[in-house]
Motif scaffolding. Sequence first.
Motif, PDB file in Angstrom:
ATOM      1  N   VAL A 257      42.665  24.828  37.746  1.00  0.00           N
ATOM      2  CA  VAL A 257      42.948  25.840  38.760  1.00  0.00           C
ATOM      3  C   VAL A 257      43.302  27.146  38.052  1.00  0.00           C
ATOM      4  CG1 VAL A 257      44.419  26.492  40.700  1.00  0.00           C
ATOM      5  CG2 VAL A 257      43.805  24.082  40.356  1.00  0.00           C
ATOM      6  N   LEU A 258      42.530  28.163  38.336  1.00  0.00           N
ATOM      7  CA  LEU A 258      42.793  29.502  37.818  1.00  0.00           C
ATOM      8  C   LEU A 258      43.394  30.294  38.973  1.00  0.00           C
ATOM      9  CD1 LEU A 258      42.442  31.336  35.375  1.00  0.00           C
ATOM     10  CD2 LEU A 258      40.152  31.852  36.172  1.00  0.00           C
ATOM     11  N   THR A 259      44.706  30.534  38.922  1.00  0.00           N
ATOM     12  CA  THR A 259      45.417  31.152  40.042  1.00  0.00           C
ATOM     13  C   THR A 259      45.657  32.631  39.785  1.00  0.00           C
ATOM     14  OG1 THR A 259      46.521  29.060  40.533  1.00  0.00           O
ATOM     15  CG2 THR A 259      47.501  31.049  41.467  1.00  0.00           C
ATOM     16  N   PHE A 260      45.272  33.419  40.770  1.00  0.00           N
ATOM     17  CA  PHE A 260      45.497  34.864  40.718  1.00  0.00           C
ATOM     18  C   PHE A 260      46.502  35.238  41.793  1.00  0.00           C
ATOM     19  CE2 PHE A 260      41.184  34.151  39.183  1.00  0.00           C
ATOM     20  CZ  PHE A 260      41.286  34.737  37.926  1.00  0.00           C
ATOM     21  N   THR A 261      47.514  36.004  41.413  1.00  0.00           N
ATOM     22  CA  THR A 261      48.523  36.439  42.374  1.00  0.00           C
ATOM     23  C   THR A 261      48.356  37.911  42.744  1.00  0.00           C
ATOM     24  OG1 THR A 261      50.095  36.863  40.586  1.00  0.00           O
ATOM     25  CG2 THR A 261      50.199  34.693  41.667  1.00  0.00           C
ATOM     26  N   THR A 262      47.420  38.601  42.074  1.00  0.00           N
ATOM     27  CA  THR A 262      47.101  39.988  42.425  1.00  0.00           C
ATOM     28  C   THR A 262      45.599  40.191  42.299  1.00  0.00           C
ATOM     29  OG1 THR A 262      47.228  40.937  40.187  1.00  0.00           O
ATOM     30  CG2 THR A 262      49.308  40.787  41.442  1.00  0.00           C
ATOM     31  N   SER A 263      45.095  41.154  43.032  1.00  0.00           N
ATOM     32  CA  SER A 263      43.667  41.454  42.930  1.00  0.00           C
ATOM     33  C   SER A 263      43.334  42.056  41.566  1.00  0.00           C
ATOM     34  CB  SER A 263      43.225  42.379  44.069  1.00  0.00           C
ATOM     35  OG  SER A 263      43.964  43.574  44.053  1.00  0.00           O
ATOM     36  N   ARG A 264      44.281  42.697  40.919  1.00  0.00           N
ATOM     37  CA  ARG A 264      44.049  43.237  39.561  1.00  0.00           C
ATOM     38  C   ARG A 264      43.777  42.116  38.568  1.00  0.00           C
ATOM     39  NH1 ARG A 264      48.389  48.020  39.230  1.00  0.00           N
ATOM     40  NH2 ARG A 264      47.087  49.587  40.221  1.00  0.00           N
ATOM     41  N   GLN A 265      44.526  41.031  38.695  1.00  0.00           N
ATOM     42  CA  GLN A 265      44.280  39.883  37.819  1.00  0.00           C
ATOM     43  C   GLN A 265      42.865  39.355  38.011  1.00  0.00           C
ATOM     44  OE1 GLN A 265      47.326  37.147  39.050  1.00  0.00           O
ATOM     45  NE2 GLN A 265      48.789  37.845  37.502  1.00  0.00           N
ATOM     46  N   LEU A 266      42.451  39.239  39.270  1.00  0.00           N
ATOM     47  CA  LEU A 266      41.097  38.762  39.549  1.00  0.00           C
ATOM     48  C   LEU A 266      40.065  39.705  38.948  1.00  0.00           C
ATOM     49  CD1 LEU A 266      39.141  36.795  40.971  1.00  0.00           C
ATOM     50  CD2 LEU A 266      39.333  38.273  42.994  1.00  0.00           C
ATOM     51  N   GLU A 267      40.256  40.997  39.125  1.00  0.00           N
ATOM     52  CA  GLU A 267      39.314  41.986  38.571  1.00  0.00           C
ATOM     53  C   GLU A 267      39.236  41.884  37.056  1.00  0.00           C
ATOM     54  OE1 GLU A 267      37.118  43.918  40.156  1.00  0.00           O
ATOM     55  OE2 GLU A 267      37.834  42.917  41.962  1.00  0.00           O
ATOM     56  N   ALA A 268      40.390  41.707  36.396  1.00  0.00           N
ATOM     57  CA  ALA A 268      40.399  41.572  34.935  1.00  0.00           C
ATOM     58  C   ALA A 268      39.612  40.341  34.507  1.00  0.00           C
ATOM     59  CB  ALA A 268      41.840  41.502  34.421  1.00  0.00           C
ATOM     60  N   TRP A 269      39.793  39.248  35.224  1.00  0.00           N
ATOM     61  CA  TRP A 269      39.058  38.026  34.890  1.00  0.00           C
ATOM     62  C   TRP A 269      37.562  38.205  35.138  1.00  0.00           C
ATOM     63  CZ3 TRP A 269      36.645  34.320  38.234  1.00  0.00           C
ATOM     64  CH2 TRP A 269      36.178  33.197  37.563  1.00  0.00           C
ATOM     65  N   LEU A 270      37.212  38.776  36.286  1.00  0.00           N
ATOM     66  CA  LEU A 270      35.800  38.976  36.600  1.00  0.00           C
ATOM     67  C   LEU A 270      35.112  39.820  35.545  1.00  0.00           C
ATOM     68  CD1 LEU A 270      35.942  39.513  40.457  1.00  0.00           C
ATOM     69  CD2 LEU A 270      34.759  37.663  39.263  1.00  0.00           C
ATOM     70  N   SER A 271      35.817  40.774  34.975  1.00  0.00           N
ATOM     71  CA  SER A 271      35.206  41.628  33.941  1.00  0.00           C
ATOM     72  C   SER A 271      34.869  40.830  32.685  1.00  0.00           C
ATOM     73  CB  SER A 271      36.113  42.808  33.607  1.00  0.00           C
ATOM     74  OG  SER A 271      37.248  42.374  32.878  1.00  0.00           O
ATOM     75  N   GLN A 272      35.497  39.659  32.512  1.00  0.00           N
ATOM     76  CA  GLN A 272      35.251  38.813  31.352  1.00  0.00           C
ATOM     77  C   GLN A 272      34.256  37.688  31.614  1.00  0.00           C
ATOM     78  OE1 GLN A 272      38.990  37.196  29.991  1.00  0.00           O
ATOM     79  NE2 GLN A 272      40.058  39.103  30.458  1.00  0.00           N
ATOM     80  N   VAL A 273      33.939  37.431  32.874  1.00  0.00           N
ATOM     81  CA  VAL A 273      33.079  36.303  33.219  1.00  0.00           C
ATOM     82  C   VAL A 273      31.664  36.567  32.735  1.00  0.00           C
ATOM     83  CG1 VAL A 273      32.054  35.038  35.155  1.00  0.00           C
ATOM     84  CG2 VAL A 273      34.482  35.613  35.188  1.00  0.00           C
ATOM     85  N   GLN A 274      31.102  35.567  32.101  1.00  0.00           N
ATOM     86  CA  GLN A 274      29.749  35.654  31.563  1.00  0.00           C
ATOM     87  C   GLN A 274      28.804  34.756  32.342  1.00  0.00           C
ATOM     88  OE1 GLN A 274      29.023  37.775  28.950  1.00  0.00           O
ATOM     89  NE2 GLN A 274      31.130  38.429  29.307  1.00  0.00           N
ATOM     90  N   PRO A 275      27.509  35.028  32.275  1.00  0.00           N
ATOM     91  CA  PRO A 275      26.540  34.154  32.952  1.00  0.00           C
ATOM     92  C   PRO A 275      26.666  32.705  32.475  1.00  0.00           C
ATOM     93  CG  PRO A 275      25.479  36.172  32.209  1.00  0.00           C
ATOM     94  CD  PRO A 275      26.864  36.180  31.637  1.00  0.00           C
ATOM     95  N   SER A 276      26.440  31.782  33.400  1.00  0.00           N
ATOM     96  CA  SER A 276      26.512  30.351  33.079  1.00  0.00           C
ATOM     97  C   SER A 276      25.368  29.965  32.176  1.00  0.00           C
ATOM     98  CB  SER A 276      26.444  29.523  34.359  1.00  0.00           C
ATOM     99  OG  SER A 276      27.541  29.817  35.171  1.00  0.00           O
TER     100      SER A 276
END
Length: 184
Positions: A165-184
């Motif tokens: 479970v990757l839990t985000f408590t703010t939308s900024r955290q989600l945005e930071a993670w999304l910026s690191q996500v790479q294609p599968s």
Amino acid sequence: MPVSFAEVPTGVSRILVYGVTGSGKSTAAERIGERTGLPVTLVDELTWLPGWVPVDVGRQRELIAAVTSGDRWVLDSAYGTWLDLVLPRAELIVALDYPRWFSLQRLVRRTIMGAVTKSPRCNGNTETFRQMLGKDSIVRWHFRSFGRKRDRIRRWSESPDVPPVLTFTTSRQLEAWLSQVQPS
């Protein structure tokens, strides 16, 4: 079990986005799909017919089973009536555990804008002010379901019996993670 950004498993190809009503699950799922190339299924498209008529639960289970039997997917939610079909197949849960005020203001803003613009949601359905204030209002649903969904996220975060479970408590955290996500 909870995971940090650095511990996100590579090669994940089955992702459940889960959160309270109004947290932005659909948008997050679509963004994950864009970043990874994974196909996204918006649950409301499978659970609501035109006129806001709910799809029979048995049919919902069939549709969700078909999606989750695949090797690559992102789901933007999981209803309790078919959660048992999703959890065993998911490889990662992206949990949006935002404060009530944040998700509620998003939901109210989205609902009002939908009622004003009549922009279609799932299967051509549109929001109305009458619905927004009625007994089956999505805003009322937010209040009825918030605690249950938040508790579920927190139980999952501590359980070895569910996917990471990757839990985000703010939308900024989600945005930071999304910026690191790479294609599968």
